[in-house]
Design an enzyme around this catalytic site. Structure first.
Site, mmCIF file in Angstrom:
data_model
loop_
_atom_site.group_PDB
_atom_site.id
_atom_site.type_symbol
_atom_site.label_atom_id
_atom_site.label_comp_id
_atom_site.label_asym_id
_atom_site.label_seq_id
_atom_site.Cartn_x
_atom_site.Cartn_y
_atom_site.Cartn_z
ATOM 1 N N VAL A 65 0.816 -1.224 0.000
ATOM 2 C CA VAL A 65 0.000 0.000 0.000
ATOM 3 C C VAL A 65 0.851 1.277 0.000
ATOM 4 C CG1 VAL A 65 -2.029 -1.064 1.076
ATOM 5 C CG2 VAL A 65 -0.292 0.005 2.533
ATOM 6 N N SER A 143 -7.570 3.080 15.292
ATOM 7 C CA SER A 143 -7.204 2.271 16.451
ATOM 8 C C SER A 143 -7.680 3.014 17.682
ATOM 9 C CB SER A 143 -5.679 2.122 16.527
ATOM 10 O OG SER A 143 -5.306 1.589 17.784
ATOM 11 N N TYR A 156 2.921 5.055 15.856
ATOM 12 C CA TYR A 156 1.676 4.334 15.565
ATOM 13 C C TYR A 156 0.459 5.204 15.876
ATOM 14 C CZ TYR A 156 -1.869 0.622 15.793
ATOM 15 O OH TYR A 156 -2.992 -0.145 15.603
ATOM 16 N N ILE A 189 -7.599 -6.792 20.369
ATOM 17 C CA ILE A 189 -7.921 -8.019 19.632
ATOM 18 C C ILE A 189 -6.596 -8.781 19.478
ATOM 19 C CG2 ILE A 189 -9.068 -8.911 17.553
ATOM 20 C CD1 ILE A 189 -10.726 -6.641 18.872
#
Ligand SMILES: NC(=O)c1ccc[n+]([C@@H]2O[C@H](COP(=O)([O-])OP(=O)(O)OC[C@H]3O[C@@H](n4cnc5c(N)ncnc54)[C@H](O)[C@@H]3O)[C@@H](O)[C@H]2O)c1
Length: 271
Positions: A65, A143, A156, A189
């Site tokens: 990407v 997120s 991040y 998760i």
């Protein structure tokens, strides 16, 4: 009321493993022609075999990407092969951490390039198709770190906050073409990205203590929300961030409720 996605065409980036793979399989099981893209060829080969066995419609593309040349070639080929693109899930992501004084510049660049620029480049290539169709759904992986960051996640968390803001800008730009743009914020998760469920027990307890629903989330619980956002049922939702974090921001000290339940013999904190 049923979610009906039959006949739609979706592209899911970074879908070779983890949450993206679950999203792709869930969409495909709902009758969506699902294009899976990733940078890892062996993941794609396995998925190709699975799709053939399960009778799912779709195709697989090796695509980074970060590389607009690769994206353009892929999008052209998808348009020829499948005729349209109704749903774009920008799931591809990386997580690189470190304190600001020691964080290598390359890790900063990698996080920003994959998570934020990759999302932008995919949108840039696919929105002309959605505009022509006068319909589309773009769903971006933000997120929980975009809302409240953890310590040591400058790169991040910044990239994911960027995804959240990019989502709003694109929602505004694409409204006239009936293209909705939303993002989602998974909480915890367990995947190969974070290995939450493989941490030492005390660390796991510390993480679980932050959740109103005191358990890990499942990939399926994220995929289900994506199906809803991709469907006609979500036609009036755009420019928003959907929290899939087990209520990480809902209560101040979620553990209080579990200690009370434990005292009543209704819950085992250390099960
Ligand atoms: N797991 C969680 O709890 C959680 C929480 C918040 C946000 N997210 C986000 O959800 C998304 C999926 O996370 P995951 O936990 O499944 O991660 P994962 O590491 O298991 O999967 C990421 C996938 O992206 C692919 N990828 C990496 N770089 C790429 C690139 N340049 N081009 C194309 N594909 C690339 C990888 O090959 C891999 O298949 C990510 O964007 C992540 O930031 C996950």
């Amino acid at each position: 009321m049923l979610i009906d996605l039959q006949g739609k065409v979706a592209v899911v980036t970074g879908a070779g493993r983890g949450i993206g793979k679950e999203i792709a399989y869930t969409l495909a099981s709902e009758g969506v022609t699902t294009v899976i893209t990733d940078i890892n060829q062996s993941y794609l080969d396995e998925i190709r075999r699975d799709f053939a066995e399960l009778g799912y419609e779709g195709s697989q593309y090796l695509c980074d990407v970060r590389d607009y040349g690769q994206i353009e070639a892929m999008v052209q080929s998808i348009a020829q092969e499948h005729g349209r693109i109704d749903i774009l899930v920008n799931n591809a992501g990386v997580l690189g951490g470190g304190s600001v004084d020691t964080l290598p510049e390359q890790i900063w660049d990698l996080n920003l390039d994959v998570n934020l620029k990759g999302t932008f480049l995919m949108c840039k290539a696919i929105t002309p198709i959605m505009k022509k169709q006068r319909s589309g759904r773009i769903i971006n992986a933000a997120s929980f770190a975009a809302i409240v960051p953890s310590i040591g996640t400058a790169a991040y968390a910044s990239s994911k906050a960027g995804v959240e803001q990019l989502t709003r800008v694109l929602a505004g730009e694409l409204g006239p073409w009936n293209v909705t743009v939303n993002c989602y914020a998974p909480g915890m998760i367990p995947t190969e990205m974070n290995h939450f469920a493989e941490q030492p027990p005390e660390k796991q307890q510390q993480l679980l203590d932050t959740l109103t629903l005191r358990r890990w989330g499942s990939k399926k619980e994220v995929a289900n929300v994506i199906c809803f956002l991709a469907s006609d049922l979500a036609g009036y939702i755009t420019g928003t961030i959907i929290d899939i974090s087990g209520g990480k921001l809902a209560t101040q000290i979620p553990r209080d409720a579990y200690e009370k339940a434990q005292a009543e013999g209704e819950y085992d904190l250390f099960e």
